[in-house]
Design a protein around this motif. Sequence first.
Motif, mmCIF file in Angstrom:
data_model
loop_
_atom_site.group_PDB
_atom_site.id
_atom_site.type_symbol
_atom_site.label_atom_id
_atom_site.label_comp_id
_atom_site.label_asym_id
_atom_site.label_seq_id
_atom_site.Cartn_x
_atom_site.Cartn_y
_atom_site.Cartn_z
ATOM 1 N N ALA A 93 0.802 -1.220 0.000
ATOM 2 C CA ALA A 93 0.000 0.000 0.000
ATOM 3 C C ALA A 93 0.840 1.278 0.000
ATOM 4 C CB ALA A 93 -0.947 -0.002 1.195
ATOM 5 N N LYS A 94 1.779 1.395 0.907
ATOM 6 C CA LYS A 94 2.569 2.625 1.022
ATOM 7 C C LYS A 94 3.318 2.925 -0.275
ATOM 8 C CE LYS A 94 6.016 4.916 3.967
ATOM 9 N NZ LYS A 94 6.956 5.277 2.877
ATOM 10 N N GLU A 95 3.942 1.911 -0.829
ATOM 11 C CA GLU A 95 4.692 2.099 -2.061
ATOM 12 C C GLU A 95 3.759 2.467 -3.210
ATOM 13 O OE1 GLU A 95 8.413 -0.168 -4.060
ATOM 14 O OE2 GLU A 95 6.578 -1.383 -3.899
ATOM 15 N N MET A 96 2.604 1.824 -3.280
ATOM 16 C CA MET A 96 1.637 2.107 -4.333
ATOM 17 C C MET A 96 1.149 3.544 -4.247
ATOM 18 S SD MET A 96 -1.917 0.050 -5.212
ATOM 19 C CE MET A 96 -1.039 -1.508 -5.396
ATOM 20 N N PHE A 97 0.891 4.010 -3.038
ATOM 21 C CA PHE A 97 0.390 5.367 -2.846
ATOM 22 C C PHE A 97 1.456 6.413 -3.158
ATOM 23 C CE2 PHE A 97 -2.545 3.448 0.618
ATOM 24 C CZ PHE A 97 -3.344 2.893 -0.375
ATOM 25 N N GLU A 98 2.733 6.041 -3.051
ATOM 26 C CA GLU A 98 3.818 6.957 -3.388
ATOM 27 C C GLU A 98 4.067 6.984 -4.895
ATOM 28 O OE1 GLU A 98 7.217 5.815 -1.116
ATOM 29 O OE2 GLU A 98 6.419 6.558 0.778
ATOM 30 N N VAL A 99 3.869 5.854 -5.542
ATOM 31 C CA VAL A 99 4.053 5.773 -6.989
ATOM 32 C C VAL A 99 2.974 6.559 -7.725
ATOM 33 C CG1 VAL A 99 3.895 4.212 -8.983
ATOM 34 C CG2 VAL A 99 5.290 3.576 -7.001
ATOM 35 N N PHE A 100 1.746 6.488 -7.234
ATOM 36 C CA PHE A 100 0.604 7.060 -7.949
ATOM 37 C C PHE A 100 0.763 8.539 -8.323
ATOM 38 C CE2 PHE A 100 -3.581 9.239 -7.663
ATOM 39 C CZ PHE A 100 -4.088 8.820 -8.884
ATOM 40 N N PRO A 101 1.092 9.453 -7.402
ATOM 41 C CA PRO A 101 1.201 10.871 -7.803
ATOM 42 C C PRO A 101 2.331 11.138 -8.789
ATOM 43 C CG PRO A 101 1.882 10.572 -5.516
ATOM 44 C CD PRO A 101 1.262 9.287 -5.940
ATOM 45 N N VAL A 102 3.389 10.329 -8.738
ATOM 46 C CA VAL A 102 4.479 10.475 -9.709
ATOM 47 C C VAL A 102 3.989 10.028 -11.081
ATOM 48 C CG1 VAL A 102 6.828 9.815 -10.341
ATOM 49 C CG2 VAL A 102 6.210 10.073 -7.915
ATOM 50 N N MET A 103 3.287 8.894 -11.094
ATOM 51 C CA MET A 103 2.742 8.386 -12.351
ATOM 52 C C MET A 103 1.740 9.371 -12.951
ATOM 53 S SD MET A 103 3.018 5.716 -14.394
ATOM 54 C CE MET A 103 3.452 4.248 -13.448
ATOM 55 N N GLN A 104 0.971 10.016 -12.092
ATOM 56 C CA GLN A 104 -0.007 10.999 -12.575
ATOM 57 C C GLN A 104 0.693 12.125 -13.327
ATOM 58 O OE1 GLN A 104 -0.649 14.324 -11.603
ATOM 59 N NE2 GLN A 104 -2.652 14.569 -12.575
ATOM 60 N N GLN A 105 1.816 12.577 -12.813
ATOM 61 C CA GLN A 105 2.559 13.647 -13.484
ATOM 62 C C GLN A 105 3.114 13.183 -14.827
ATOM 63 O OE1 GLN A 105 5.195 16.165 -10.884
ATOM 64 N NE2 GLN A 105 4.644 14.660 -9.332
ATOM 65 N N LEU A 106 3.618 11.955 -14.865
ATOM 66 C CA LEU A 106 4.164 11.419 -16.109
ATOM 67 C C LEU A 106 3.064 11.257 -17.163
ATOM 68 C CD1 LEU A 106 6.574 8.692 -14.662
ATOM 69 C CD2 LEU A 106 7.221 10.893 -15.671
ATOM 70 N N HIS A 107 1.902 10.772 -16.738
ATOM 71 C CA HIS A 107 0.798 10.584 -17.675
ATOM 72 C C HIS A 107 0.237 11.926 -18.148
ATOM 73 C CE1 HIS A 107 -0.665 6.246 -17.979
ATOM 74 N NE2 HIS A 107 0.572 6.204 -17.539
ATOM 75 N N GLU A 108 0.274 12.920 -17.288
ATOM 76 C CA GLU A 108 -0.160 14.254 -17.716
ATOM 77 C C GLU A 108 0.750 14.768 -18.827
ATOM 78 O OE1 GLU A 108 -1.259 18.629 -15.797
ATOM 79 O OE2 GLU A 108 0.014 17.252 -14.669
ATOM 80 N N MET A 109 2.045 14.585 -18.652
ATOM 81 C CA MET A 109 2.983 14.998 -19.692
ATOM 82 C C MET A 109 2.752 14.217 -20.976
ATOM 83 S SD MET A 109 6.627 15.693 -17.750
ATOM 84 C CE MET A 109 6.486 14.739 -16.235
ATOM 85 N N LEU A 110 2.471 12.923 -20.853
ATOM 86 C CA LEU A 110 2.186 12.106 -22.026
ATOM 87 C C LEU A 110 0.959 12.618 -22.770
ATOM 88 C CD1 LEU A 110 2.779 8.390 -20.938
ATOM 89 C CD2 LEU A 110 3.983 9.656 -22.729
ATOM 90 N N CYS A 111 -0.027 13.057 -22.011
ATOM 91 C CA CYS A 111 -1.257 13.583 -22.604
ATOM 92 C C CYS A 111 -0.953 14.824 -23.442
ATOM 93 C CB CYS A 111 -2.251 13.913 -21.495
ATOM 94 S SG CYS A 111 -3.859 14.498 -22.086
ATOM 95 N N TYR A 112 -0.176 15.743 -22.893
ATOM 96 C CA TYR A 112 0.161 16.968 -23.611
ATOM 97 C C TYR A 112 1.039 16.679 -24.836
ATOM 98 C CZ TYR A 112 -1.585 19.563 -19.548
ATOM 99 O OH TYR A 112 -2.372 20.085 -18.559
ATOM 100 N N LEU A 113 2.002 15.768 -24.673
ATOM 101 C CA LEU A 113 2.883 15.432 -25.779
ATOM 102 C C LEU A 113 2.114 14.764 -26.918
ATOM 103 C CD1 LEU A 113 5.923 14.085 -23.736
ATOM 104 C CD2 LEU A 113 5.961 16.079 -25.256
ATOM 105 N N THR A 114 1.170 13.909 -26.544
ATOM 106 C CA THR A 114 0.347 13.240 -27.552
ATOM 107 C C THR A 114 -0.492 14.253 -28.312
ATOM 108 O OG1 THR A 114 0.246 11.219 -26.202
ATOM 109 C CG2 THR A 114 -1.420 11.474 -27.920
ATOM 110 N N GLU A 115 -1.039 15.240 -27.592
ATOM 111 C CA GLU A 115 -1.814 16.283 -28.254
ATOM 112 C C GLU A 115 -0.915 17.102 -29.186
ATOM 113 O OE1 GLU A 115 -4.467 20.315 -27.349
ATOM 114 O OE2 GLU A 115 -4.099 18.886 -25.720
#
Length: 272
Positions: A93-115
Amino acid sequence: MSNQMNHLRSDCENCFGLCCVALPFAKSADFAINKEGGIPCPNLESDNRCRIHSKLRNKGFKGCTSYECFGAGQKVSQDTFEGRDWRDHPKLAKEMFEVFPVMQQLHEMLCYLTEALRLESARPIHSELRVAQEKTDSLTNLEPHLIIGLDVSVHRAVVNDLLLKASQLVRFNSASGKINEKKKKEDFIGAKLRGSDLRRANLRGALFIAADLRKADMRYADLIGADFREADLSGANLTGSIFLTQSQVNSANGDVHTNLPESLRMPGHWVK
């Protein structure tokens, strides 16, 4: 919406309710209560569904309706942790909850780059954008401990520089050589901008909280990171605007006369 973008939108059916657990929020106009990070929201059911999902705005949780993980939730749940739920595997749980906000930032960048890669005017830098997209995607596939250790700000600076170049190319080409830079002010909180000409403007990170943007012309404007919470977009024209996300639109008010980019939909709370 293209299949290329589908994985960059939240898919709650394949997520373990990560945004409802991992992220903290404070009692405010957007949230009815205080919640610490790592603690499940009291509205989260054991099947990872929200028991007030259809009533979030009425129950004081407007912030939930405008949040977008850009597909990070299902990525972390199904790929990074291979379908292992934090409820069944509490040691993760702890590791998953720490990974999630980092992944969110990476996916946000992917969204903009894809656009950006879909923008014909940005073709001169498509090769650079593609390299950045591939690099960002590779970071999302790292092991959990490596994702947690990433210095996202360094990578974001590289991506942001490319997105700025794409923005300038789009706004320059759409204006036949003229870019509207006169609206660089960042604080438009509560501003009276009804009918304003904001075409091709650089409005990155602008604060439009509770602003009157009725019938404003925002075609081809760069709206990355702009805050539209409770702004009135009734009758506004956002056709061709770039880097505008569904979460930004969800945080605003509008009506059937608001013209949105084709990839975005009218929120349910807007005036029909």
